[in-house]
Design a protein around this motif. Structure first.
Motif, PDB file in Angstrom:
ATOM      1  N   ILE A  39       1.970  -5.839 -70.144  1.00  0.00           N
ATOM      2  CA  ILE A  39       0.716  -6.240 -70.779  1.00  0.00           C
ATOM      3  C   ILE A  39      -0.326  -6.364 -69.685  1.00  0.00           C
ATOM      4  O   ILE A  39      -0.036  -6.855 -68.589  1.00  0.00           O
ATOM      5  N   ARG A  40      -1.541  -5.943 -69.980  1.00  0.00           N
ATOM      6  CA  ARG A  40      -2.625  -6.077 -69.004  1.00  0.00           C
ATOM      7  C   ARG A  40      -3.533  -7.228 -69.410  1.00  0.00           C
ATOM      8  O   ARG A  40      -3.933  -7.336 -70.564  1.00  0.00           O
ATOM      9  N   LEU A  41      -3.852  -8.089 -68.447  1.00  0.00           N
ATOM     10  CA  LEU A  41      -4.807  -9.166 -68.669  1.00  0.00           C
ATOM     11  C   LEU A  41      -6.126  -8.787 -68.011  1.00  0.00           C
ATOM     12  O   LEU A  41      -6.185  -8.601 -66.795  1.00  0.00           O
ATOM     13  N   ALA A  42      -7.155  -8.662 -68.835  1.00  0.00           N
ATOM     14  CA  ALA A  42      -8.481  -8.291 -68.332  1.00  0.00           C
ATOM     15  C   ALA A  42      -9.465  -9.388 -68.704  1.00  0.00           C
ATOM     16  O   ALA A  42      -9.104 -10.415 -69.266  1.00  0.00           O
ATOM     17  N   GLY A  43     -10.737  -9.171 -68.397  1.00  0.00           N
ATOM     18  CA  GLY A  43     -11.762 -10.133 -68.778  1.00  0.00           C
ATOM     19  C   GLY A  43     -12.274 -10.945 -67.606  1.00  0.00           C
ATOM     20  O   GLY A  43     -11.763 -10.861 -66.486  1.00  0.00           O
ATOM     21  N   SER A  44     -13.268 -11.769 -67.890  1.00  0.00           N
ATOM     22  CA  SER A  44     -14.021 -12.449 -66.834  1.00  0.00           C
ATOM     23  C   SER A  44     -13.456 -13.792 -66.427  1.00  0.00           C
ATOM     24  O   SER A  44     -13.747 -14.288 -65.351  1.00  0.00           O
ATOM     25  N   ASN A  45     -12.643 -14.424 -67.284  1.00  0.00           N
ATOM     26  CA  ASN A  45     -12.249 -15.803 -67.001  1.00  0.00           C
ATOM     27  C   ASN A  45     -10.999 -16.174 -67.792  1.00  0.00           C
ATOM     28  O   ASN A  45     -10.846 -15.778 -68.941  1.00  0.00           O
ATOM     29  N   GLY A  46     -10.094 -16.941 -67.157  1.00  0.00           N
ATOM     30  CA  GLY A  46      -8.933 -17.462 -67.869  1.00  0.00           C
ATOM     31  C   GLY A  46      -7.674 -16.633 -67.747  1.00  0.00           C
ATOM     32  O   GLY A  46      -6.652 -16.960 -68.369  1.00  0.00           O
ATOM     33  N   LYS A  47      -7.692 -15.563 -66.951  1.00  0.00           N
ATOM     34  CA  LYS A  47      -6.521 -14.683 -66.870  1.00  0.00           C
ATOM     35  C   LYS A  47      -5.299 -15.408 -66.324  1.00  0.00           C
ATOM     36  O   LYS A  47      -4.194 -15.277 -66.854  1.00  0.00           O
ATOM     37  N   THR A  48      -5.494 -16.169 -65.266  1.00  0.00           N
ATOM     38  CA  THR A  48      -4.356 -16.847 -64.645  1.00  0.00           C
ATOM     39  C   THR A  48      -3.728 -17.862 -65.584  1.00  0.00           C
ATOM     40  O   THR A  48      -2.495 -17.942 -65.710  1.00  0.00           O
ATOM     41  N   VAL A  49      -4.553 -18.656 -66.266  1.00  0.00           N
ATOM     42  CA  VAL A  49      -4.032 -19.661 -67.196  1.00  0.00           C
ATOM     43  C   VAL A  49      -3.279 -18.989 -68.338  1.00  0.00           C
ATOM     44  O   VAL A  49      -2.167 -19.401 -68.710  1.00  0.00           O
ATOM     45  N   ILE A 137       9.685  -7.808 -69.669  1.00  0.00           N
ATOM     46  CA  ILE A 137       8.263  -7.658 -69.932  1.00  0.00           C
ATOM     47  C   ILE A 137       7.506  -8.115 -68.692  1.00  0.00           C
ATOM     48  O   ILE A 137       7.928  -9.052 -68.004  1.00  0.00           O
ATOM     49  N   CYS A 138       6.395  -7.447 -68.384  1.00  0.00           N
ATOM     50  CA  CYS A 138       5.607  -7.765 -67.194  1.00  0.00           C
ATOM     51  C   CYS A 138       4.156  -8.011 -67.593  1.00  0.00           C
ATOM     52  O   CYS A 138       3.669  -7.474 -68.585  1.00  0.00           O
ATOM     53  N   ILE A 139       3.501  -8.829 -66.805  1.00  0.00           N
ATOM     54  CA  ILE A 139       2.089  -9.149 -67.015  1.00  0.00           C
ATOM     55  C   ILE A 139       1.347  -8.786 -65.732  1.00  0.00           C
ATOM     56  O   ILE A 139       1.711  -9.256 -64.649  1.00  0.00           O
ATOM     57  N   ILE A 140       0.336  -7.960 -65.841  1.00  0.00           N
ATOM     58  CA  ILE A 140      -0.443  -7.544 -64.675  1.00  0.00           C
ATOM     59  C   ILE A 140      -1.897  -7.937 -64.882  1.00  0.00           C
ATOM     60  O   ILE A 140      -2.539  -7.496 -65.834  1.00  0.00           O
ATOM     61  N   GLU A 141      -2.397  -8.799 -64.005  1.00  0.00           N
ATOM     62  CA  GLU A 141      -3.801  -9.216 -64.079  1.00  0.00           C
ATOM     63  C   GLU A 141      -4.688  -8.159 -63.437  1.00  0.00           C
ATOM     64  O   GLU A 141      -4.335  -7.562 -62.421  1.00  0.00           O
ATOM     65  N   SER A 142      -5.856  -7.957 -64.013  1.00  0.00           N
ATOM     66  CA  SER A 142      -6.833  -7.071 -63.377  1.00  0.00           C
ATOM     67  C   SER A 142      -7.570  -7.858 -62.299  1.00  0.00           C
ATOM     68  O   SER A 142      -7.610  -9.082 -62.320  1.00  0.00           O
ATOM     69  N   ASP A 143      -8.121  -7.151 -61.349  1.00  0.00           N
ATOM     70  CA  ASP A 143      -8.868  -7.768 -60.249  1.00  0.00           C
ATOM     71  C   ASP A 143     -10.321  -7.324 -60.336  1.00  0.00           C
ATOM     72  O   ASP A 143     -10.635  -6.151 -60.144  1.00  0.00           O
ATOM     73  N   GLY A 163     -11.947 -14.307 -71.720  1.00  0.00           N
ATOM     74  CA  GLY A 163     -13.340 -14.519 -71.343  1.00  0.00           C
ATOM     75  C   GLY A 163     -14.265 -13.520 -72.003  1.00  0.00           C
ATOM     76  O   GLY A 163     -13.847 -12.445 -72.444  1.00  0.00           O
ATOM     77  N   THR A 164     -15.512 -13.883 -72.088  1.00  0.00           N
ATOM     78  CA  THR A 164     -16.499 -13.039 -72.743  1.00  0.00           C
ATOM     79  C   THR A 164     -16.903 -11.872 -71.848  1.00  0.00           C
ATOM     80  O   THR A 164     -16.846 -11.965 -70.621  1.00  0.00           O
ATOM     81  N   ILE A 165     -17.311 -10.785 -72.476  1.00  0.00           N
ATOM     82  CA  ILE A 165     -17.746  -9.596 -71.745  1.00  0.00           C
ATOM     83  C   ILE A 165     -19.264  -9.626 -71.612  1.00  0.00           C
ATOM     84  O   ILE A 165     -19.979  -9.676 -72.615  1.00  0.00           O
ATOM     85  N   HIS A 301     -14.909 -20.177 -59.178  1.00  0.00           N
ATOM     86  CA  HIS A 301     -16.010 -19.693 -58.339  1.00  0.00           C
ATOM     87  C   HIS A 301     -16.920 -18.707 -59.069  1.00  0.00           C
ATOM     88  O   HIS A 301     -17.773 -18.081 -58.450  1.00  0.00           O
ATOM     89  N   SER A 302     -16.772 -18.579 -60.384  1.00  0.00           N
ATOM     90  CA  SER A 302     -17.681 -17.706 -61.125  1.00  0.00           C
ATOM     91  C   SER A 302     -18.625 -18.554 -61.976  1.00  0.00           C
ATOM     92  O   SER A 302     -18.263 -19.650 -62.400  1.00  0.00           O
ATOM     93  N   PRO A 303     -19.844 -18.065 -62.248  1.00  0.00           N
ATOM     94  CA  PRO A 303     -20.811 -18.841 -63.042  1.00  0.00           C
ATOM     95  C   PRO A 303     -20.278 -19.234 -64.409  1.00  0.00           C
ATOM     96  O   PRO A 303     -20.494 -20.360 -64.866  1.00  0.00           O
ATOM     97  N   VAL A 304     -19.575 -18.321 -65.082  1.00  0.00           N
ATOM     98  CA  VAL A 304     -19.024 -18.633 -66.408  1.00  0.00           C
ATOM     99  C   VAL A 304     -18.016 -19.761 -66.317  1.00  0.00           C
ATOM    100  O   VAL A 304     -18.043 -20.716 -67.105  1.00  0.00           O
ATOM    101  N   ALA A 305     -17.121 -19.676 -65.334  1.00  0.00           N
ATOM    102  CA  ALA A 305     -16.078 -20.689 -65.180  1.00  0.00           C
ATOM    103  C   ALA A 305     -16.665 -22.046 -64.803  1.00  0.00           C
ATOM    104  O   ALA A 305     -16.161 -23.088 -65.242  1.00  0.00           O
ATOM    105  N   ILE A 306     -17.721 -22.058 -64.006  1.00  0.00           N
ATOM    106  CA  ILE A 306     -18.363 -23.326 -63.634  1.00  0.00           C
ATOM    107  C   ILE A 306     -18.890 -24.031 -64.872  1.00  0.00           C
ATOM    108  O   ILE A 306     -18.724 -25.249 -65.040  1.00  0.00           O
ATOM    109  N   GLY A 307     -19.505 -23.290 -65.769  1.00  0.00           N
ATOM    110  CA  GLY A 307     -20.000 -23.881 -67.014  1.00  0.00           C
ATOM    111  C   GLY A 307     -18.872 -24.456 -67.847  1.00  0.00           C
ATOM    112  O   GLY A 307     -19.004 -25.531 -68.443  1.00  0.00           O
ATOM    113  N   ILE A 308     -17.736 -23.758 -67.894  1.00  0.00           N
ATOM    114  CA  ILE A 308     -16.576 -24.224 -68.666  1.00  0.00           C
ATOM    115  C   ILE A 308     -16.022 -25.517 -68.077  1.00  0.00           C
ATOM    116  O   ILE A 308     -15.697 -26.464 -68.797  1.00  0.00           O
TER     117      ILE A 308
END
Length: 397
Positions: A39-49, A137-143, A163-165, A301-308
């Motif tokens: 499975i691929r984890l993409a997006g701007s925020n929350g991938k690790t969690v 099953i494997c999980i690969i985060e995007s960078d 996270g939102t696009i 360290h991202s603006p979206v995550a700081i707001g969250i």
């Protein structure tokens, strides 16, 4: 090769655009990418969690789960996990030596040594580990902050957009479209704004890819505390040993991903889901290390995550006070936090920046800290991990 030498090998790799070495190296290694289901984890925020939650649930269900976290960490073996735990130093060194040898190997058809970048080396290490450990099953985060060689792999059977696009980012739109058009069967995404939803849904429709979004109306927030968060989704109750309202929305996204996996034939019971959530703890993800005085650590360290993070803090405004002492690695991050916290009615008492030593940072952060002031430690993983370790050591943990 020792682990120390393996780390040096990765960190001394060329820091430049990919030279096309990955696929040739993988071929020399026996094409491990063709022997995993991921499975691929993409997006701007929350991938690790989300990756940690999904790993915990699947492990509770009896599956062997491999996970590649990105980007590269100070301790690279922590990037490659099996069943939620980093592979050993010896294993990491062994796989690194295999990758190093494959890059130097020459053949009659290809008489040239390869120069892979660090991210390519790390991806090869992860794939070798996943195959060797027989991960089901494997999980690969995007960078999103560096070179992401995993886009060269065969398409995953599913993707999760955390996270939102940002629709004003053409690069992000192109990236998401490319994921969908490569043959992904299903996508689970957080709710998006109208423009982003149209882009995703139209692309999924054209590619015959199923799109699932969580149902906001089916979420009921229960108890929010510094040690526990409870909620219900679609009439079922769940508890998390994590702090922050945003963790509920991560959990709901994961619940939809679990439903998708069940449709794909995975056997995941309600007990496995509940146990997976309940036993999970994630260091430095809105981690409360002290309640009185309140100390919170979050690797953001991202603006979206700081707001969250600031929204999550505001949920406890009535019981935690409104003065904040910030411990951050740089001025840009400090400015973003000051703006976000001030907007939510907080007063910034002090900002502690980088010192010569983490011991000095912690000493300065704790100096005259009282119960009416919140200590918030944030920044990139390198800074936060080092400060967290020193803080817990100072506190006697």
């Amino acid at each position: 090769m020792t682990y120390v030498n393996a780390v040096k090998h990765i960190k001394s790799a060329p820091d430049k655009k990919s030279t096309g070495a990955l696929l040739r190296m993988l071929a020399r290694l026996g094409s491990p990418q063709k022997r995993i289901k991921y499975i691929r984890l993409a997006g701007s925020n929350g991938k690790t969690v989300c990756a940690e939650m999904l790993t915990s649930i699947l492990t509770s269900a009896g599956y062997r789960v491999g996970c590649l976290r990105m980007p590269l960490r100070d301790e690279p073996r922590e990037n490659v996990c099996i069943g939620g735990k980093p592979i050993s130093m010896d294993e990491f060194a062994h796989y690194t030596e295999m990758v190093r040898a494959s890059a130097k190997q020459t053949t009659d058809d290809e008489n040239v040594a390869l120069e892979p970048v660090g991210a390519e080396i790390l991806l090869c290490i992860a794939l070798l580990a996943f195959v060797d450990k027989k991960c089901e099953i494997c999980i690969i985060e995007s960078d999103h902050f560096g070179i992401d060689p995993s886009v060269q792999l065969p398409p995953p059977f599913a993707a999760i957009i955390c996270g939102t696009i940002p629709c004003n980012s053409q690069a992000e739109i192109v990236r998401i479209r490319s994921y969908i058009c490569r043959g992904i069967e299903e996508i689970v995404s957080v709710p998006q704004n109208n423009d982003a939803y149209k882009i995703i849904s139209d692309t999924c429709y054209a590619a015959s890819c199923r799109l699932t979004l969580p149902q906001k109306s089916a979420i009921k927030v229960g108890r929010l505390s510094f040690t526990n968060t409870s909620f219900s989704y679609k009439g079922k109750d769940y508890s998390l040993r994590l702090c922050g309202r945003f963790q509920i929305y991560n959990a709901v996204l994961v619940l939809e991903a679990v439903e998708m996996l069940v449709r794909k034939g995975f056997d995941i019971s309600e007990d496995a889901i509940s146990n997976g959530f309940l036993k999970l703890t994630i260091p430095a993800k809105f981690e409360v290390v002290s309640i009185n005085p309140l100390m919170i650590i979050d690797s953001t360290h991202s603006p979206v995550a700081i707001g969250i993070v600031c929204d999550a803090l505001a949920d406890f405004k009535d019981i935690s006070g409104r003065r904040v002492r910030l411990c951050l690695p740089d001025e840009a991050l400090a400015n973003a936090y000051v703006d976000a916290l001030t907007e939510r009615g907080y007063t910034i008492e002090r900002i502690i920046g980088p010192e010569k030593s983490k011991k000095a940072i912690v000493k300065n952060a704790l100096k005259e800290l009282n119960k009416d002031t919140i200590l918030l430690i944030s920044g990139d993983n390198t800074f936060v991990s080092a400060v967290r370790y020193q803080l817990l050591t100072t506190m006697g943990y």
